[in-house]
Design a protein around this motif. Structure first.
Motif, PDB file in Angstrom:
ATOM      1  N   PHE A   3      25.228  55.646 -12.489  1.00  0.00           N
ATOM      2  CA  PHE A   3      26.332  56.233 -13.092  1.00  0.00           C
ATOM      3  C   PHE A   3      26.985  55.540 -14.117  1.00  0.00           C
ATOM      4  N   TYR A   4      26.445  54.302 -14.368  1.00  0.00           N
ATOM      5  CA  TYR A   4      27.114  53.447 -15.323  1.00  0.00           C
ATOM      6  C   TYR A   4      27.291  54.103 -16.797  1.00  0.00           C
ATOM      7  N   ASN A   5      26.509  54.727 -17.166  1.00  0.00           N
ATOM      8  CA  ASN A   5      26.457  55.362 -18.535  1.00  0.00           C
ATOM      9  C   ASN A   5      26.677  56.906 -18.742  1.00  0.00           C
ATOM     10  N   ILE A   6      27.276  57.468 -17.315  1.00  0.00           N
ATOM     11  CA  ILE A   6      27.580  58.799 -17.404  1.00  0.00           C
ATOM     12  C   ILE A   6      28.816  59.111 -17.910  1.00  0.00           C
ATOM     13  N   GLU A   7      29.179  60.152 -18.849  1.00  0.00           N
ATOM     14  CA  GLU A   7      30.070  60.275 -19.711  1.00  0.00           C
ATOM     15  C   GLU A   7      31.385  60.823 -18.607  1.00  0.00           C
ATOM     16  N   THR A   8      32.269  60.438 -18.687  1.00  0.00           N
ATOM     17  CA  THR A   8      33.460  60.750 -17.826  1.00  0.00           C
ATOM     18  C   THR A   8      34.680  61.552 -18.750  1.00  0.00           C
ATOM     19  N   HIS A   9      35.284  62.330 -18.152  1.00  0.00           N
ATOM     20  CA  HIS A   9      36.444  63.244 -18.827  1.00  0.00           C
ATOM     21  C   HIS A   9      37.495  62.388 -18.961  1.00  0.00           C
ATOM     22  N   CYS A  10      38.296  62.332 -20.255  1.00  0.00           N
ATOM     23  CA  CYS A  10      39.391  61.545 -20.345  1.00  0.00           C
ATOM     24  C   CYS A  10      39.349  60.266 -20.296  1.00  0.00           C
ATOM     25  N   ASN A  11      38.164  59.536 -20.325  1.00  0.00           N
ATOM     26  CA  ASN A  11      37.954  58.227 -20.378  1.00  0.00           C
ATOM     27  C   ASN A  11      38.314  57.559 -18.980  1.00  0.00           C
ATOM     28  N   LEU A  12      37.470  57.074 -18.156  1.00  0.00           N
ATOM     29  CA  LEU A  12      37.916  56.389 -16.895  1.00  0.00           C
ATOM     30  C   LEU A  12      38.724  55.296 -17.001  1.00  0.00           C
ATOM     31  N   THR A  13      39.956  55.141 -16.445  1.00  0.00           N
ATOM     32  CA  THR A  13      40.823  53.967 -16.382  1.00  0.00           C
ATOM     33  C   THR A  13      41.298  53.401 -15.043  1.00  0.00           C
ATOM     34  N   THR A  14      41.747  52.246 -15.012  1.00  0.00           N
ATOM     35  CA  THR A  14      42.352  51.867 -13.775  1.00  0.00           C
ATOM     36  C   THR A  14      43.659  52.640 -13.642  1.00  0.00           C
ATOM     37  N   GLN A  15      44.216  52.340 -12.435  1.00  0.00           N
ATOM     38  CA  GLN A  15      45.298  53.228 -11.976  1.00  0.00           C
ATOM     39  C   GLN A  15      46.492  52.209 -11.304  1.00  0.00           C
ATOM     40  N   PRO A  16      47.475  51.751 -12.197  1.00  0.00           N
ATOM     41  CA  PRO A  16      48.165  51.090 -11.906  1.00  0.00           C
ATOM     42  C   PRO A  16      49.247  51.288 -10.718  1.00  0.00           C
ATOM     43  N   MET A  22      49.379  51.171  -2.847  1.00  0.00           N
ATOM     44  CA  MET A  22      48.349  51.686  -1.988  1.00  0.00           C
ATOM     45  C   MET A  22      48.268  50.575  -0.822  1.00  0.00           C
ATOM     46  N   PRO A  23      48.112  49.320  -1.221  1.00  0.00           N
ATOM     47  CA  PRO A  23      47.866  48.087  -0.598  1.00  0.00           C
ATOM     48  C   PRO A  23      48.835  48.144   0.519  1.00  0.00           C
ATOM     49  N   PRO A  24      50.219  48.065   0.310  1.00  0.00           N
ATOM     50  CA  PRO A  24      51.011  48.138   1.680  1.00  0.00           C
ATOM     51  C   PRO A  24      50.828  49.167   2.424  1.00  0.00           C
ATOM     52  N   LEU A  25      50.784  50.383   1.923  1.00  0.00           N
ATOM     53  CA  LEU A  25      50.591  51.641   2.756  1.00  0.00           C
ATOM     54  C   LEU A  25      49.320  51.631   3.498  1.00  0.00           C
ATOM     55  N   LEU A  26      48.123  51.105   3.059  1.00  0.00           N
ATOM     56  CA  LEU A  26      47.117  51.100   3.836  1.00  0.00           C
ATOM     57  C   LEU A  26      46.990  49.848   5.031  1.00  0.00           C
ATOM     58  N   ILE A  27      47.916  48.764   4.500  1.00  0.00           N
ATOM     59  CA  ILE A  27      48.006  47.732   5.396  1.00  0.00           C
ATOM     60  C   ILE A  27      48.852  48.335   6.690  1.00  0.00           C
ATOM     61  N   LEU A  68      37.206  54.789  10.000  1.00  0.00           N
ATOM     62  CA  LEU A  68      38.120  54.508   8.912  1.00  0.00           C
ATOM     63  C   LEU A  68      38.747  53.217   9.132  1.00  0.00           C
ATOM     64  N   LEU A  69      39.149  52.767  10.311  1.00  0.00           N
ATOM     65  CA  LEU A  69      39.792  51.502  10.206  1.00  0.00           C
ATOM     66  C   LEU A  69      38.847  50.272   9.760  1.00  0.00           C
ATOM     67  N   VAL A  70      37.617  50.283  10.255  1.00  0.00           N
ATOM     68  CA  VAL A  70      36.544  49.140   9.831  1.00  0.00           C
ATOM     69  C   VAL A  70      36.465  49.533   8.127  1.00  0.00           C
ATOM     70  N   SER A  71      36.787  50.519   7.475  1.00  0.00           N
ATOM     71  CA  SER A  71      36.553  50.601   6.283  1.00  0.00           C
ATOM     72  C   SER A  71      37.696  50.159   5.481  1.00  0.00           C
ATOM     73  N   LEU A  72      38.806  50.198   6.155  1.00  0.00           N
ATOM     74  CA  LEU A  72      40.165  50.000   5.227  1.00  0.00           C
ATOM     75  C   LEU A  72      40.367  48.714   4.835  1.00  0.00           C
ATOM     76  N   PRO A  73      40.032  47.588   5.405  1.00  0.00           N
ATOM     77  CA  PRO A  73      40.301  46.256   4.788  1.00  0.00           C
ATOM     78  C   PRO A  73      39.418  46.161   3.384  1.00  0.00           C
ATOM     79  N   PHE A  74      38.290  46.617   3.293  1.00  0.00           N
ATOM     80  CA  PHE A  74      37.636  46.689   2.200  1.00  0.00           C
ATOM     81  C   PHE A  74      38.605  47.529   0.907  1.00  0.00           C
ATOM     82  N   ARG A  75      38.986  48.614   1.374  1.00  0.00           N
ATOM     83  CA  ARG A  75      39.768  49.283   0.429  1.00  0.00           C
ATOM     84  C   ARG A  75      41.042  48.566  -0.049  1.00  0.00           C
ATOM     85  N   ILE A  76      41.496  47.887   0.977  1.00  0.00           N
ATOM     86  CA  ILE A  76      42.828  47.167   0.663  1.00  0.00           C
ATOM     87  C   ILE A  76      42.461  45.881  -0.422  1.00  0.00           C
ATOM     88  N   ASP A  77      41.505  45.272  -0.054  1.00  0.00           N
ATOM     89  CA  ASP A  77      41.067  44.084  -1.136  1.00  0.00           C
ATOM     90  C   ASP A  77      40.677  44.900  -2.456  1.00  0.00           C
TER      91      ASP A  77
END
Length: 335
Positions: A3-16, A22-27, A68-77
């Motif tokens: 997917f590295y070169n697939i065109e995205t709608h409205c340009n893919l950006t980070t989400q400040p 999200m980090p404190p919520l997930l923690i 979910l609980l096993v996966s959350l630490p990686f999403r938090i990081d």
């Protein structure tokens, strides 16, 4: 396919906004969800001899929460590092796969619990009410098969996207033309919610009407049955509806074209925040265990009583063996 070169709608950006909220919520969700589900697993495993079909479904709901609980630490990081995924493509796929499995399995087993209650109240003599624990385990196995097979596209496709020296690991990306496997993922995300919601509303309405017609809605067991369904519907809507609503609005905004890119991006951030509500189900599911299983309720009450007794009088830090045995026997006979 990469997917590295697939065109995205409205340009893919980070989400400040996502990276800050999200980090404190997930923690918090991880810290609250882990003890409740560990206790549920401990309680159910200690009462294997007294299992009933509904306990089988609840145990599988616990197992789904652990994915979910096993996966959350990686999403938090991931969020703490401004969405830079450092664990590689393979674990990105597995992580998103486990998160999707948790959502689908949670929806599936919450629905089965509601259907089980529906048959017990509306059709008390139906053979469904007399299935064995082995048959209930077969139903649970079928649900896992459907859930896992429908989410395999998340393992079969590259989901790690390189953007401005960042590696973004997302299962919902604004592709102009999503690959077929990802389209299936989107369809499952929406359809499982609406199908289960229809079933939940139907079961709740029919149970309420039957109890009211029998004029027993004020009795304890009737109130408990209504309470179980209201809790399930409330948790279902709180955890899953925001993400579905914002996902549909994202599809609508995308159809309006590039001139709505700013609104589309903001909606995308809100969508990811809504996914945080989805993860909340692991925190709230112990409430369902408490309503549906007296084994779980009695164990929680006993733990609270023991803690209070020890805190007030440290010398009384043991229960009598006879009292513990009697409580356990009583609990095992009432599920």
């Amino acid at each position: 396919m990469s997917f590295y070169n697939i065109e995205t709608h409205c340009n893919l950006t980070t989400q400040p906004l996502v990276s800050s909220i999200m980090p404190p919520l997930l923690i918090v969700e991880l810290l609250l969800g882990l003890p409740g589900n560990l206790m549920a697993l401990w309680v159910f495993s200690r009462h294997l001899r007294s299992w009933m079909p509904n306990v089988v479904y609840l145990l599988n709901l616990v197992l789904a929460d652990f994915l979910l609980l096993v996966s959350l630490p990686f999403r938090i990081d991931h969020m703490l590092h401004d969405e830079n995924w450092v664990f590689g493509d393979a674990w990105c796929r597995i992580n998103l796969f486990m998160l999707a499995i948790n959502r689908s399995a949670s929806i599936g087993f919450m629905t089965v619990v509601a259907v089980d209650r529906y048959f017990k109240v509306v059709h008390p003599h139906h053979r469904v009410n007399f299935i064995t624990v082995r048959q209930a385990a077969g139903i649970a196995g079928f649900i896992w098969f459907v859930v896992i097979s429908s989410r395999l596209p998340l393992l079969a496709n590259d989901l790690l996207i390189k953007k401005n020296n960042l590696s973004l690991c997302r299962s919902f990306n604004p592709f102009k033309v999503p690959p077929p496997g990802i389209v299936l993922h989107y369809i499952m995300y929406l359809s499982e919610f609406f199908l289960s919601f229809i079933v939940l509303v139907f079961c709740s309405a029919r149970i309420y009407c039957v109890l009211r017609r029998r004029q027993i809605e004020k009795k304890k067991k009737a109130r408990q049955t209504i309470g179980i369904l209201l809790v399930i519907v409330a948790i279902f809507l709180l955890c899953f509806f925001p993400g579905v609503a914002l996902g549909l609005s994202a599809l609508y905004l995308k159809s309006l074209g590039e001139k709505y890119c700013e609104v589309f991006r903001f909606n995308g951030e809100l969508f990811v925040l809504a996914i945080g509500f989805t993860y909340l189900n692991s925190v709230l599911d112990p409430v369902i265990y408490g309503f549906c299983s007296s084994i779980f309720r009695d164990a929680v009450k006993k733990a609270i009583s023991q803690f209070a007794l020890v805190k007030c009088n440290p010398s009384h830090n043991r229960w009598s063996k006879s009292g513990s045995h009697n409580d356990r026997t009583k609990s095992e006979g009432d599920i």
